[in-house]
Design a protein around this motif. Structure first.
Motif, short mmCIF file in Angstrom:
data_model
loop_
_atom_site.label_atom_id
_atom_site.label_comp_id
_atom_site.label_asym_id
_atom_site.label_seq_id
_atom_site.Cartn_x
_atom_site.Cartn_y
_atom_site.Cartn_z
N VAL A 186 0.81 -1.11 -0.01
CA VAL A 186 -0.03 0.05 -0.04
C VAL A 186 0.99 1.30 -0.04
N ASP A 187 0.49 2.12 -0.62
CA ASP A 187 1.19 3.51 -0.85
C ASP A 187 1.27 4.17 0.27
N SER A 188 2.59 4.36 0.84
CA SER A 188 2.89 4.66 2.16
C SER A 188 2.39 6.26 2.34
N GLU A 189 2.58 7.24 1.31
CA GLU A 189 2.61 8.82 1.24
C GLU A 189 1.16 8.99 1.98
N GLN A 190 0.01 8.26 1.34
CA GLN A 190 -1.19 8.65 1.71
C GLN A 190 -1.34 8.31 3.29
N ILE A 191 -0.65 7.11 3.95
CA ILE A 191 -0.99 6.66 5.17
C ILE A 191 -0.17 7.80 6.01
N ASN A 192 0.81 8.17 5.40
CA ASN A 192 1.75 9.36 6.30
C ASN A 192 0.86 10.60 6.32
N ALA A 193 0.21 10.95 5.27
CA ALA A 193 -0.54 12.19 5.14
C ALA A 193 -1.76 12.04 6.11
N ALA A 194 -2.15 10.99 6.14
CA ALA A 194 -3.57 10.76 7.19
C ALA A 194 -3.06 10.89 8.61
N ARG A 195 -1.70 10.31 8.67
CA ARG A 195 -1.29 10.37 10.12
C ARG A 195 -1.04 11.59 10.49
N LEU A 196 -0.71 12.41 9.64
CA LEU A 196 -0.14 13.88 10.24
C LEU A 196 -1.70 14.74 10.32
N ILE A 201 -6.84 4.58 9.77
CA ILE A 201 -6.23 4.60 8.78
C ILE A 201 -6.43 3.08 7.78
N TYR A 202 -6.40 2.07 8.49
CA TYR A 202 -6.67 0.50 8.08
C TYR A 202 -8.03 0.67 7.57
N GLN A 203 -9.17 1.19 8.05
CA GLN A 203 -10.44 1.06 7.68
C GLN A 203 -10.67 2.10 6.53
N ARG A 204 -10.09 3.14 6.35
CA ARG A 204 -10.52 4.18 5.38
C ARG A 204 -9.56 4.02 4.12
N ILE A 205 -8.17 3.51 4.26
CA ILE A 205 -7.05 3.91 3.50
C ILE A 205 -6.61 2.73 2.90
N ILE A 206 -6.17 1.67 3.93
CA ILE A 206 -5.55 0.46 3.67
C ILE A 206 -6.50 -0.59 2.97
N PRO A 251 -9.62 -0.58 1.76
CA PRO A 251 -10.11 -0.38 0.74
C PRO A 251 -9.12 -0.71 -0.57
N GLN A 252 -7.93 -0.57 -0.45
CA GLN A 252 -6.82 -0.79 -1.42
C GLN A 252 -6.64 -2.14 -1.67
N LEU A 253 -7.07 -3.09 -0.73
CA LEU A 253 -6.55 -4.30 -0.81
C LEU A 253 -7.61 -5.11 -1.67
N GLY A 254 -8.43 -4.37 -2.43
CA GLY A 254 -9.37 -5.03 -3.27
C GLY A 254 -9.04 -6.20 -4.09
N PRO A 255 -7.87 -6.17 -4.85
CA PRO A 255 -7.30 -7.29 -5.78
C PRO A 255 -6.96 -8.50 -4.74
N VAL A 256 -6.35 -8.25 -3.64
CA VAL A 256 -6.10 -9.44 -2.77
C VAL A 256 -7.19 -10.08 -2.49
N PHE A 257 -8.15 -9.40 -1.98
CA PHE A 257 -9.60 -9.91 -1.64
C PHE A 257 -9.94 -10.98 -2.95
N ILE A 258 -9.89 -10.34 -4.10
CA ILE A 258 -10.39 -11.20 -5.08
C ILE A 258 -9.78 -12.31 -5.37
N SER A 259 -8.25 -12.32 -5.12
CA SER A 259 -7.54 -13.38 -5.64
C SER A 259 -7.71 -14.27 -4.36
N ALA A 260 -7.65 -13.99 -3.20
CA ALA A 260 -7.87 -14.89 -1.93
C ALA A 260 -9.15 -15.50 -2.14
N PHE A 261 -10.35 -14.76 -2.57
CA PHE A 261 -11.67 -15.51 -2.84
C PHE A 261 -11.61 -16.67 -3.81
N VAL A 262 -11.10 -16.51 -4.93
CA VAL A 262 -10.92 -17.38 -6.10
C VAL A 262 -10.41 -18.49 -5.77
#
Lengths: 288, 286
Positions: free
Chosen positions: A178-188, A196-201, A203-214
């Motif tokens: 996951v892109d760390s810049e967004q996380i740092n910005a949110a932390r600031l 941060i997990y709920q709103r940023i991280i 949601p970006q795991l979509g492709p992993v959810f799909i792979s894991a599901f398949v």
């Protein structure tokens, strides 16, 4: 470089084996499912009779409803646990690699070994129930594996144990990507970790959810070894899955055509899950 | 955040992680501990406690005297079968994968994409769909009930995996190296043997681990296509555990299960990092 004679010649055996032993055999099995085959293959066409018979068989509907219970619980629990473990282990904990290894090692074991180990753990006579009773909790009961209403949940437990670490590894790889810049910005901005997990991280795991599901869904549909070793389909037929049904009808009940039909439906189920996913992956490959 | 609260959360985190880790270790701990106890101690005592009387008898029995089929041979011959199956199958399928990966990435061919897609999907098919025609084929080839037949089957259905691994690896391989080798006059095999393969150690390791684990642990083909002389270890273990009549010798079963687990556990311990990578590669994360 354009392929000359040699590369074509050398890939030909693989291509031939895959075309014959995968796609040719699939066609053959589909064909058998429309014949009157019993103990041996026969080539008399009977139309959809086997599918009609299959749909009417109680053993098949039991296997399907078991698969439904097993697959949905297995996928949901393995993904939830895998994601939770990945997030916990992502908190810069000590001994991260040791913990990861422990969560992952069941994946190295055969389902037959897993099934054997859990069979005795879940057996009321020697396993957890017996152990808790000798430790003093004389009212402790845990006889799911002998209870036809509950035995399917034992299959879920063992399957979750086997694959959760793998799902965790997938999610962990995703978290680290996951892109760390967004996380740092949110932390600031003063966002809390869980936000941060709920709103940023996540949601970006979509492709992993799909792979894991398949992967989990196709494993659930294919599940065979684990059930054989853990419960052998029992008690009664309470842990039959379509894979067990197929084997039983084809090889022990001499209803090869019905068995073939059941395996065709398994393939269709997997195709529905896997093909859209592979199509997406192939487009990625093509677009480089 | 409040300091005590954050310390409390930190401790809770470790408690949860270590607790979960213990639950993950439990089944194998139970397997090992109980394989070292006499049978009556398992029945009267509990599964978690260490043996009061340590014994290797269950291991000896599982290895060389337990009743598995018609004969009381223990798991030994089947352990040997599994190695006779796994080694050639892994070597062959890895070589084929390397060759296919090379051809699919370095040469332009009609239908190359279609072929790769066909191989990729073959990784996911439920093997129930090929059991009947494969049984006929093995019978026709005279390979039914033999280790050779199992090698053939495992190689055929391993091609998809191994090709996928090598294809993805070679797709990311620096093309300048290959081009300059060609300029120097390297032919088809020259490029493969002198440039690609010597630089393929990571993907070879991943492929070998993946194939070794998969084929060692394979059960459905073994159960369908082998007989008493050619059972792989998984099938023999399942027979040992499920078909025994009379007194259930739990300690022997535990020892047997652990014997079946040892080779892949060793691979996992020795090459944990690559094992994970192999798993990830197997999950088609291209």
């Amino acid at each position: 470089m354009k392929a000359g004679f040699l590369p074509k010649l050398l890939i030909a055996p693989s291509a031939l084996l895959v075309l014959v032993c995968v796609y040719g055999y699939i066609m053959f099995t589909i064909y058998l499912s429309f014949t009157a085959s019993t103990l041996m293959p026969q080539y008399e066409w009977v139309g959809t009779a086997n599918y009609v018979r299959l749909m009417g068989l109680e053993n098949w509907s039991v296997a399907l409803s078991n698969l439904w219970v097993f697959a949905s619980l297995y996928i949901v629990i393995a993904m939830a646990l895998g994601l939770t473990l990945a997030i916990l282990i992502d908190q810069k904990v000590r001994a991260e690699s040791g913990l990861r290894s422990v969560f992952l090692y069941p994946m190295a074991l055969s389902f037959i070994v897993t099934g054997t180990a859990w069979k005795w753990l879940l057996d009321p006579g020697v396993g957890l129930e017996h152990t808790m009773q000798t430790l003093g909790w004389s009212n402790f009961t845990f006889g799911w594996i002998k209870d036809s209403d509950m035995a399917i949940y034992c299959v879920v437990i063992a399957a979750v144990w086997q694959t959760t670490g793998f799902v965790m590894a997938m999610f962990l790889a995703g978290l680290r990507g996951v892109d760390s810049e967004q996380i740092n910005a949110a932390r600031l901005d003063g966002a809390k970790s869980w936000q941060i997990y709920q709103r940023i991280i996540i949601p970006q795991l979509g492709p992993v959810f799909i792979s894991a599901f398949v992967i989990l869904a196709h494993m659930a549909i294919k599940s065979y070894d684990l059930v054989i070793a853990l419960t052998n389909g029992g008690p009664g037929r309470s842990t039959w899955l379509p894979s067990v049904f197929m084997y039983q009808y084809t090889f022990t009940r001499n209803e090869m055509a019905v068995g073939a039909a059941s395996s065709v439906l398994m393939l269709v189920a997997i195709g529905v899950v896997v093909l859209p996913y592979l199509y997406g992956e192939m487009r990625k490959v093509k677009n480089g | 955040m409040d300091k005590t609260l954050s310390r409390f959360l930190r401790i809770a985190l470790y408690v949860i992680l270590v607790g979960t880790a213990l639950m993950f270790i439990l089944p194998v701990y139970v397997m090992v501990v109980n394989s070292l106890k006499p049978l009556d101690e398992i029945r009267s005592g509990n599964l978690m406690s260490l043996p009061m009387e340590w014994t290797l008898a269950p291991w000896r029995s599982a290895w060389s005297t337990a009743q598995i089929g018609v004969q009381a041979t223990g798991l030994k011959p089947y352990f040997v079968n599994s190695f006779l199956l796994v080694i050639p199958a892994v070597v062959l399928s890895t070589l084929i994968g390397a060759l296919n990966g090379y051809i699919l990435t370095q040469f332009k061919m009609r239908f190359a994409h279609a072929l790769f897609a066909a191989m990729l999907f073959s990784v996911f098919i439920p093997f129930q769909i090929v059991l009947i025609p494969m049984a006929k084929t093995l019978g026709f080839l005279g390979l039914a009930g033999t280790v050779k037949g199992l090698i053939f089957v495992n190689v055929v259905y391993g091609i998809g995996f191994t090709t996928l691994f090598f294809r993805n690896y070679y797709a990311a391989f620096p093309t300048e190296l290959i081009r300059s080798a060609r300029m120097d006059g390297a032919n088809f095999f020259g490029v493969l043997l002198r440039i690609l393969l010597p630089n393929s150690a990571p993907i070879i390791v991943v492929t070998v681990i993946w194939q070794f684990t998969n084929i060692w642990n394979e059960f459905l083909f073994g159960a369908s296509f082998s007989d008493y002389t050619s059972f792989p270890l998984t099938v023999a273990l399942n027979n040992l555990v499920s078909s025994s009549t009379g007194v259930k010798e739990y300690n022997v079963h535990f020892a047997g299960a652990f014997i079946a687990a040892i080779p892949t556990l060793i691979v996992y311990l020795v090459s944990g990092k690559y094992f994970v990578r192999g798993l990830m590669a197997g999950s088609v994360k291209g």
